[in-house]
Design a protein around this motif. Structure first.
Motif, short mmCIF file in Angstrom:
data_model
loop_
_atom_site.label_atom_id
_atom_site.label_comp_id
_atom_site.label_asym_id
_atom_site.label_seq_id
_atom_site.Cartn_x
_atom_site.Cartn_y
_atom_site.Cartn_z
N VAL A 76 0.82 -1.21 0.00
CA VAL A 76 0.00 0.00 0.00
C VAL A 76 0.86 1.27 0.00
O VAL A 76 0.31 2.38 -0.03
N SER A 77 2.18 1.11 0.04
CA SER A 77 3.08 2.26 -0.01
C SER A 77 3.33 2.65 -1.47
O SER A 77 3.05 1.88 -2.39
N PRO A 78 3.88 3.83 -1.71
CA PRO A 78 4.18 4.25 -3.10
C PRO A 78 5.50 3.70 -3.63
O PRO A 78 5.95 4.11 -4.69
N MET A 79 6.11 2.75 -2.92
CA MET A 79 7.40 2.21 -3.36
C MET A 79 7.24 1.47 -4.69
O MET A 79 6.26 0.75 -4.91
N ASN A 80 8.22 1.64 -5.55
CA ASN A 80 8.23 0.97 -6.85
C ASN A 80 8.40 -0.53 -6.65
O ASN A 80 9.31 -0.99 -5.97
N ARG A 81 7.51 -1.33 -7.27
CA ARG A 81 7.52 -2.78 -7.07
C ARG A 81 8.81 -3.41 -7.60
O ARG A 81 9.37 -4.33 -7.00
N THR A 82 9.29 -2.93 -8.74
CA THR A 82 10.54 -3.44 -9.30
C THR A 82 11.71 -3.12 -8.36
O THR A 82 12.59 -3.95 -8.15
N ALA A 83 11.70 -1.93 -7.78
CA ALA A 83 12.76 -1.53 -6.86
C ALA A 83 12.74 -2.40 -5.60
O ALA A 83 13.80 -2.76 -5.07
N VAL A 84 11.55 -2.75 -5.16
CA VAL A 84 11.42 -3.61 -3.98
C VAL A 84 12.07 -4.97 -4.25
O VAL A 84 12.84 -5.49 -3.43
N PHE A 85 11.75 -5.56 -5.40
CA PHE A 85 12.34 -6.86 -5.74
C PHE A 85 13.85 -6.74 -5.96
O PHE A 85 14.62 -7.60 -5.51
N LEU A 86 14.29 -5.68 -6.64
CA LEU A 86 15.71 -5.51 -6.93
C LEU A 86 16.51 -5.30 -5.64
O LEU A 86 17.59 -5.88 -5.47
N GLY A 87 15.99 -4.49 -4.73
CA GLY A 87 16.69 -4.26 -3.47
C GLY A 87 16.83 -5.53 -2.65
O GLY A 87 17.89 -5.80 -2.08
N LYS A 88 15.77 -6.31 -2.61
CA LYS A 88 15.81 -7.59 -1.89
C LYS A 88 16.79 -8.54 -2.55
O LYS A 88 17.56 -9.23 -1.87
N THR A 89 16.79 -8.58 -3.88
CA THR A 89 17.70 -9.46 -4.61
C THR A 89 19.16 -9.05 -4.38
O THR A 89 20.04 -9.91 -4.22
N LEU A 90 19.44 -7.76 -4.34
CA LEU A 90 20.81 -7.29 -4.10
C LEU A 90 21.30 -7.71 -2.72
O LEU A 90 22.48 -8.06 -2.56
N ALA A 91 20.41 -7.68 -1.74
CA ALA A 91 20.78 -8.14 -0.41
C ALA A 91 21.12 -9.63 -0.43
O ALA A 91 22.07 -10.09 0.22
N GLU A 92 20.35 -10.40 -1.19
CA GLU A 92 20.63 -11.83 -1.34
C GLU A 92 21.97 -12.03 -2.06
O GLU A 92 22.73 -12.96 -1.74
N VAL A 93 22.27 -11.18 -3.02
CA VAL A 93 23.51 -11.27 -3.78
C VAL A 93 24.73 -11.14 -2.85
O VAL A 93 25.70 -11.90 -2.96
N VAL A 94 24.67 -10.18 -1.94
CA VAL A 94 25.78 -9.97 -1.00
C VAL A 94 25.99 -11.24 -0.17
O VAL A 94 27.13 -11.69 0.02
#
Length: 280
Positions: free
Chosen positions: A104-122
């Motif tokens: 329900v927030s205005p956060m970009n859905r692609t950015a949400v997935f990408l940010g989570k994926t980058l954390a997994e990458v580390v």
């Protein structure tokens, strides 16, 4: 005059990626148990396979120790196991209500997935470095040196994206931790054993060679192994125009990038379609 996208998303796409990345990185640091568990199975495989099957398997290889042959398969397994746990974290968000707040927030859905994926990458890079170090201690040799080790870690990252996306799609669809774990684990071991991970494909039954042609793990393992040995190791696609290990890397990475884009798009779509009213 239209309102800039940066305002609508409270800081823009990059800001949404960074906020999501930091949140998931902090969660990983606070829960090192996940990091340890993701490493246990691959390390057991590395130690047991080299000690139990090393002598027999080396006879089927041409001038390559089984330790050197096996390490690329184990680092790909590390990426696979780590990617599988990604969906579990998302289920936890769903159960605590955090996922609903994000929807329900205005956060970009692609950015949400990408940010989570980058954390997994580390997390995956840290684990791959640990396994590579252990492999070298057991006698494995990286023909391409430090640059090769970095390249292997990068291949593992590219490989992990498709299964990370798949795990997150399972989480959104099932919204249940047990179902997500079962769904992800159901594929891991079968995919590993019907690929070029543990033995050369010519030494395996014909039906496994056929399945391996369509198995993403084959392409990840062959790419990592090509860098490990510094030569062409592709077992399912015949390419000769690039020379040396690039005859493996180019087609393998093309397949992995295509899978990452496809599954990543599905994950973004699934997250975008999830309505907060349906979240339990």
């Amino acid at each position: 005059m239209s309102t800039p996208d940066v305002d609508r998303h409270g800081g823009g796409f990059a800001s949404d990626v960074w906020v999501t990345f930091v949140r998931w990185t902090i969660k990983s640091v606070r829960n090192p148990f996940v990091l340890v568990v993701s490493l246990v199975q691959p390390i057991i495989f590395l130690v047991l396979f080299t000690q139990v099957f090393g002598g027999v398997a080396t006879a089927a290889l041409e001038g390559v120790s089984y330790e050197t042959y096996l390490v690329p398969a184990i680092v790909i397994q590390v990426a696979l196991v780590a990617a599988a746990t990604s969906g579990i974290g998302l289920v936890n968000d769903i159960e605590t209500g955090m996922f609903e707040k994000i929807l329900v927030s205005p956060m970009n859905r692609t950015a949400v997935f990408l940010g989570k994926t980058l954390a997994e990458v580390v997390r995956i890079v840290v684990q791959v470095v640990i396994v590579l170090g252990l492999g070298v201690l057991l006698g494995a040799e990286i023909a391409t040196g430090i640059a090769g080790a970095v390249a292997i870690a990068a291949i593992c990252v590219v490989f992990s994206v498709w299964f990370t996306a798949f795990s997150n799609v399972l989480a959104v669809v099932t919204r249940d931790e047990e179902s997500t774990i079962i769904g992800a684990n159901l594929l891991q071991l079968p995919l590993l054993f019907v690929s070029s991970a543990f033995l050369p494909l010519p030494a395996l039954p014909d039906w496994i060679r056929t399945v391996a042609t369509f198995n993403p793990i084959t392409y990840g393992v062959d790419a990592a192994r090509a860098v490990m040995l510094g030569e062409d190791t592709m077992t399912v696609i015949e390419v000769t125009r690039f020379g040396g290990m690039w005859d493996t890397l180019v087609p393998a990475l093309a397949v992995l990038v295509g899978l990452a884009f496809t599954f990543g798009s599905v994950a973004v779509y699934a997250i975008g379609r999830a309505a907060s009213a349906d979240v339990r």
